[in-house]
Motif scaffolding. Structure first.
Motif, PDB file in Angstrom:
ATOM      1  N   CYS A  12     -45.033 112.839  62.403  1.00  0.00           N
ATOM      2  CA  CYS A  12     -45.776 113.955  61.808  1.00  0.00           C
ATOM      3  C   CYS A  12     -46.044 113.723  60.313  1.00  0.00           C
ATOM      4  CB  CYS A  12     -44.990 115.252  62.009  1.00  0.00           C
ATOM      5  SG  CYS A  12     -45.846 116.689  61.330  1.00  0.00           S
ATOM      6  N   TYR A  14     -46.588 115.980  58.010  1.00  0.00           N
ATOM      7  CA  TYR A  14     -46.355 117.141  57.153  1.00  0.00           C
ATOM      8  C   TYR A  14     -44.967 117.140  56.512  1.00  0.00           C
ATOM      9  CZ  TYR A  14     -50.832 119.156  58.435  1.00  0.00           C
ATOM     10  OH  TYR A  14     -52.174 119.382  58.583  1.00  0.00           O
ATOM     11  N   CYS A  15     -43.952 117.660  57.187  1.00  0.00           N
ATOM     12  CA  CYS A  15     -42.702 117.874  56.444  1.00  0.00           C
ATOM     13  C   CYS A  15     -41.672 116.785  56.694  1.00  0.00           C
ATOM     14  CB  CYS A  15     -42.134 119.269  56.719  1.00  0.00           C
ATOM     15  SG  CYS A  15     -41.024 119.384  58.119  1.00  0.00           S
ATOM     16  N   GLY A  18     -39.748 114.978  60.093  1.00  0.00           N
ATOM     17  CA  GLY A  18     -40.137 113.701  60.712  1.00  0.00           C
ATOM     18  C   GLY A  18     -40.196 113.756  62.220  1.00  0.00           C
ATOM     19  N   CYS A  19     -40.839 114.781  62.776  1.00  0.00           N
ATOM     20  CA  CYS A  19     -40.913 114.911  64.239  1.00  0.00           C
ATOM     21  C   CYS A  19     -41.776 113.805  64.837  1.00  0.00           C
ATOM     22  CB  CYS A  19     -41.521 116.268  64.607  1.00  0.00           C
ATOM     23  SG  CYS A  19     -40.494 117.657  64.118  1.00  0.00           S
ATOM     24  N   CYS A  47     -43.546 122.294  65.348  1.00  0.00           N
ATOM     25  CA  CYS A  47     -44.031 123.552  64.774  1.00  0.00           C
ATOM     26  C   CYS A  47     -45.556 123.551  64.812  1.00  0.00           C
ATOM     27  CB  CYS A  47     -43.497 123.743  63.353  1.00  0.00           C
ATOM     28  SG  CYS A  47     -44.424 122.856  62.099  1.00  0.00           S
ATOM     29  N   GLY A  50     -47.411 120.456  63.195  1.00  0.00           N
ATOM     30  CA  GLY A  50     -47.379 119.210  63.952  1.00  0.00           C
ATOM     31  C   GLY A  50     -48.193 119.299  65.230  1.00  0.00           C
ATOM     32  N   ILE A 194     -38.149 122.858  62.434  1.00  0.00           N
ATOM     33  CA  ILE A 194     -37.347 122.303  63.539  1.00  0.00           C
ATOM     34  C   ILE A 194     -35.870 122.234  63.152  1.00  0.00           C
ATOM     35  CG2 ILE A 194     -37.063 120.262  65.026  1.00  0.00           C
ATOM     36  CD1 ILE A 194     -39.634 122.046  65.519  1.00  0.00           C
TER      37      ILE A 194
HETATM   38  S1  SF4 Z   1     -41.166 120.588  61.634  1.00  0.00           S
HETATM   39 FE1  SF4 Z   1     -43.395 120.802  61.909  1.00  0.00          FE
HETATM   40  S2  SF4 Z   1     -44.288 119.990  60.023  1.00  0.00           S
HETATM   41 FE2  SF4 Z   1     -42.175 119.306  60.093  1.00  0.00          FE
HETATM   42  S3  SF4 Z   1     -42.265 117.294  61.011  1.00  0.00           S
HETATM   43 FE3  SF4 Z   1     -41.873 118.755  62.661  1.00  0.00          FE
HETATM   44  S4  SF4 Z   1     -43.877 119.294  63.478  1.00  0.00           S
HETATM   45 FE4  SF4 Z   1     -44.194 118.311  61.487  1.00  0.00          FE
END
Ligand code: SF4
Length: 719
Positions: A12, A14-15, A18-19, A47, A50, A194
């Motif tokens: 991912c 974004y945050c 690291g999904c 989330c 992602g 997450i």
């Molecule tokens: S929690 Fe959401 S933004 Fe963060 S890595 Fe997972 S999917 Fe992406």
């Protein structure tokens, strides 16, 4: 039902959680994102960002051709150009030659101090390694930084001082092994969704006790054993009072203190004044709750602390983080599974960009630039003559812009960041940007900072490139290309190599090597000196990644750090004093403003505001407590004006008990009501991090017509 041509596994963008993402691709478009249930980070959960926030890759406003400003820009008269009609398309050769010519000319005229670069916490490890290498090896400057300065710099300095290492000591999923844990300065549900799921599972499934220390009544409070609603900026007295209780009630882990730490006696003396009653007076947290929290944490079998930017984004952010570190030292809740000191890193690759040396004081691997032995190692690796690399500490992000004047920084290269949204006190930031002689933006959209640039170099988003990200757990994971780049966009690492070769030949320097066959070759070069990454190969991280330190190619990774000792030897207690926030509320500016993120958006909004996510949360809102709203005649949804000593914004109010009396909150993603027009640029003297989390503001009713976008009314069910 659409059948994918291929499903590409990636990480991912974004945050810092690291999904793992599975990108379902049809005709070179991602049409769906899923996640495998056996992913060790997120177990199939994603989330909203992602799951749905990938569509910015195809947004019509994305720029996929190199661009040059039609009107030549001059220092002091620089303007923003969002409209493509103000730019002309160029070939890559023309754009890169132009950038190389201007940077070399400014370097030859003004020397190393005239140049600076912002690396990028959203880009890969390989992208960041090469960009800092280009500036260090070719321009001989350490004016290299990125947005870590604006998020966890206070935590990094504190951890380096006390422990000698600044990453999370344990992994986030070890929360399932905690029987007590503290969450502070982190609205985890919105920032690390997450990890918040796992925290809630730890409470519901395992009966763990969660202590939330936060000025806002965040969602996790619903699951907490205790909530300590402290006034913003009073972390040091609250956590030091917890330490005071631990000492006075002899809840100390003496074996740990005696065998693993130093400086205890001096620290003890400094602790004397931090009684719970003293802390209550300053913070508003009842003394008895401070005592309860101290006893719970100290008596835990496995206690851990998770923190966010409510700790670090203060002019005393380093001291705030040290106050937490002391708690772990006193109780020995570090160095074992299920314990630890865990600063939750914000962006997808802020950990990795820091590891790669995208900072002014360190080469890759946190090797000080002013250390001869370190410099000699990198000189050899980069084919730089002995003594050629600068030993002078570079400027931080905040200092780079404030030095943008005659005799200071004249040329800035920004890869993927947006200081015109993320710096504090944006009216001053704007003045600084205008003073630059030359500005390059390497990005995917023309954002508020790129609009000031002379040249725009179109890069690829995560879905169009190969490389690695390092998450908040220190897990190094693969990023994979789902389809070819749109238009003429190129991966950042390729652009940097191409540009570096042009600069190198103009400077007549021996080659530092820029002809890499793949990003993996880049990572191997970095890992040949940075032993934490020595055992990481793309093959070994093909499926689930590896958690560094990985000292050799047979090593399984290190989820739990400091089992035997700390990198600096003994953990160091550092006596603390209470330092006030720089701008306390007063009769004229009676509220404390605190800022942060919301679930649906990301930082300056370059990605999420060009995504379907913007429809889910299309406008900034001011959170204000019902008691304050009533006094000021403000109803839910009303337009309000918020003014600080530096600027003002107009936005709608959300009247909610989520915030405390006297404290208001604005997310910083929305240019229409940019929270950082209001924030204070006072810096922590050690970490140079600004005080984003507390400044004094006025709030009063405004008119509908004062809103930048009166149409965008949002109703979110959970409020
Ligand atoms: S929690 Fe959401 S933004 Fe963060 S890595 Fe997972 S999917 Fe992406």
């Amino acid at each position: 039902m659409i059948k994918p041509d291929r499903i590409v596994t990636s990480t991912c963008p974004y945050c810092g959680v690291g999904c793992t993402l599975e990108l379902h691709v049809k005709d070179d478009y991602i049409f769906k994102v899923t996640s495998p249930f056996d992913s060790p980070v997120n177990h199939g959960n994603l989330c909203v960002k992602g799951r749905f926030g990938y569509d910015y890759v195809y947004h019509p406003k994305r720029v996929t051709m190199p661009l040059i400003r039609k009107t030549p820009q001059k220092a002091g008269e620089r303007t923003q150009a969002f409209d493509l009609s103000e730019w002309r398309e160029a070939t890559w050769d023309e754009a890169l030659d132009y950038v190389a010519d201007r940077l070399v000319e400014i370097y030859q005229r003004g020397g190393s101090d005239a140049l600076a670069v912002y690396c990028c916490a959203k880009a890969t490890n390989e992208d960041n390694y090469l960009l800092q290498k280009m500036y260090r090896a070719l321009f001989r400057t350490n004016n290299v930084d990125h947005c870590t300065r604006l998020c966890h710099a206070g935590s990094v300095v504190a951890l380096q001082q006390a422990i000698g290492s600044s990453a999370m000591s344990n992994t986030a999923s070890q929360v399932m092994l905690n029987d007590v844990f503290i969450v502070t300065g982190s609205n985890t549900t919105e920032n690390h969704p997450i990890i918040a799921l796992q925290m809630k599972d730890a409470v519901r499934q395992n009966g763990a006790k969660m202590i939330v220390v936060d000025p806002r009544r965040i969602e996790l409070v619903d699951f907490a054993e205790l909530w300590l609603p402290l006034k913003p900026g009073t972390n040091v007295p609250v956590f030091s009072a917890m330490a005071h209780v631990i000492v006075k009630e002899n809840l100390i882990n003496w074996e740990f203190v005696n065998s693993r730490t130093e400086g205890f006696n001096d620290y003890l003396e400094s602790l004397e004044k931090f009684t719970p009653e003293y802390a209550e007076e300053i913070s508003g947290v009842p003394a008895e709750d401070i005592r309860k929290a101290a006893r719970l944490y100290a008596n835990a079998k496995n206690g851990a602390i998770y923190w966010g930017m409510g700790i670090s984004q203060l002019s005393h952010g380093t001291a705030s983080a040290l106050a937490l570190i002391h708690l772990a030292f006193l109780t020995g809740h570090i160095g074992r599974e299920g314990t630890g000191l865990n600063p939750l890193r914000g962006q997808n690759n802020v950990q990795g960009a820091s590891d790669m040396g995208a900072m002014p004081f360190h080469y890759p691997g946190y090797m000080r630039v002013d250390n001869e032995e370190n410099a000699a190692k990198w000189e050899q690796t980069w084919n730089v003559e002995p003594g050629g690399l600068s030993r002078k500490l570079g400027l931080t992000t905040t200092e780079i812009l404030s030095q943008a004047h005659e005799g200071g920084v004249r040329a800035l290269f920004i890869m993927g960041e947006n200081p015109m949204m993320s710096e504090p006190n944006l009216n001053v930031t704007r003045e600084h940007m205008q003073q630059l002689e030359f500005l390059v933006s390497q990005d995917i959209f023309i954002n508020e900072s790129g609009a000031f640039a002379d040249v725009f170099l179109p890069a690829t988003p995560f879905a169009e490139k190969e490389g690695t990200f390092s998450n908040t757990d220190r897990r190094v994971q693969r990023v994979r290309r789902a389809h070819p780049p749109r238009g003429q966009a190129r991966p950042d690492w390729e652009i940097v190599c191409d540009l570096a070769q042009r600069i190198e030949s103009r400077l007549g320097r021996a080659t530092a090597k820029w002809d890499y066959a793949s990003p993996e070759e880049v990572l191997r070069e970095m890992a040949s000196i940075n032993s934490d990454y020595a055992g990481i190969t793309y093959e070994r991280i093909d499926k689930v990644g590896l958690i560094y330190p990985v000292p050799d190619v047979t090593h399984p990774g290190t989820p739990t750090l400091f089992k035997e000792d700390f990198p600096r030897g003994r953990g160091k207690f550092i006596p603390l004093d209470y330092v006030h926030i720089v701008e306390e509320p007063d009769d004229e500016y009676p509220f404390i403003l605190t800022t942060g993120r919301v679930l649906e958006h990301w930082h300056g909004g370059t990605m999420t505001r060009n995504s379907v996510l913007d429809e889910a949360y299309p406008e900034a809102r001011l959170d204000i407590h019902p008691a304050d709203a009533e006094i000021h005649g403000i109803r839910n949804g009303d337009p309000v004006k918020v003014r600080s000593r530096r600027g003002e914004v107009v936005l709608r109010a959300t009247v909610t008990e989520k915030t405390s009396v006297g404290v208001v909150f604005i997310p910083f993603h929305f240019v229409e009501a940019a929270a950082n027009l209001l924030t204070n640029d006072a810096l922590d003297p050690q970490a140079k991090i600004p005080e984003f989390k507390a400044c004094a503001v006025q709030v009063f009713p405004a008119r509908e017509g004062d809103l930048a976008n009166p149409e965008a009314v949002v109703s979110r069910g959970r409020y």
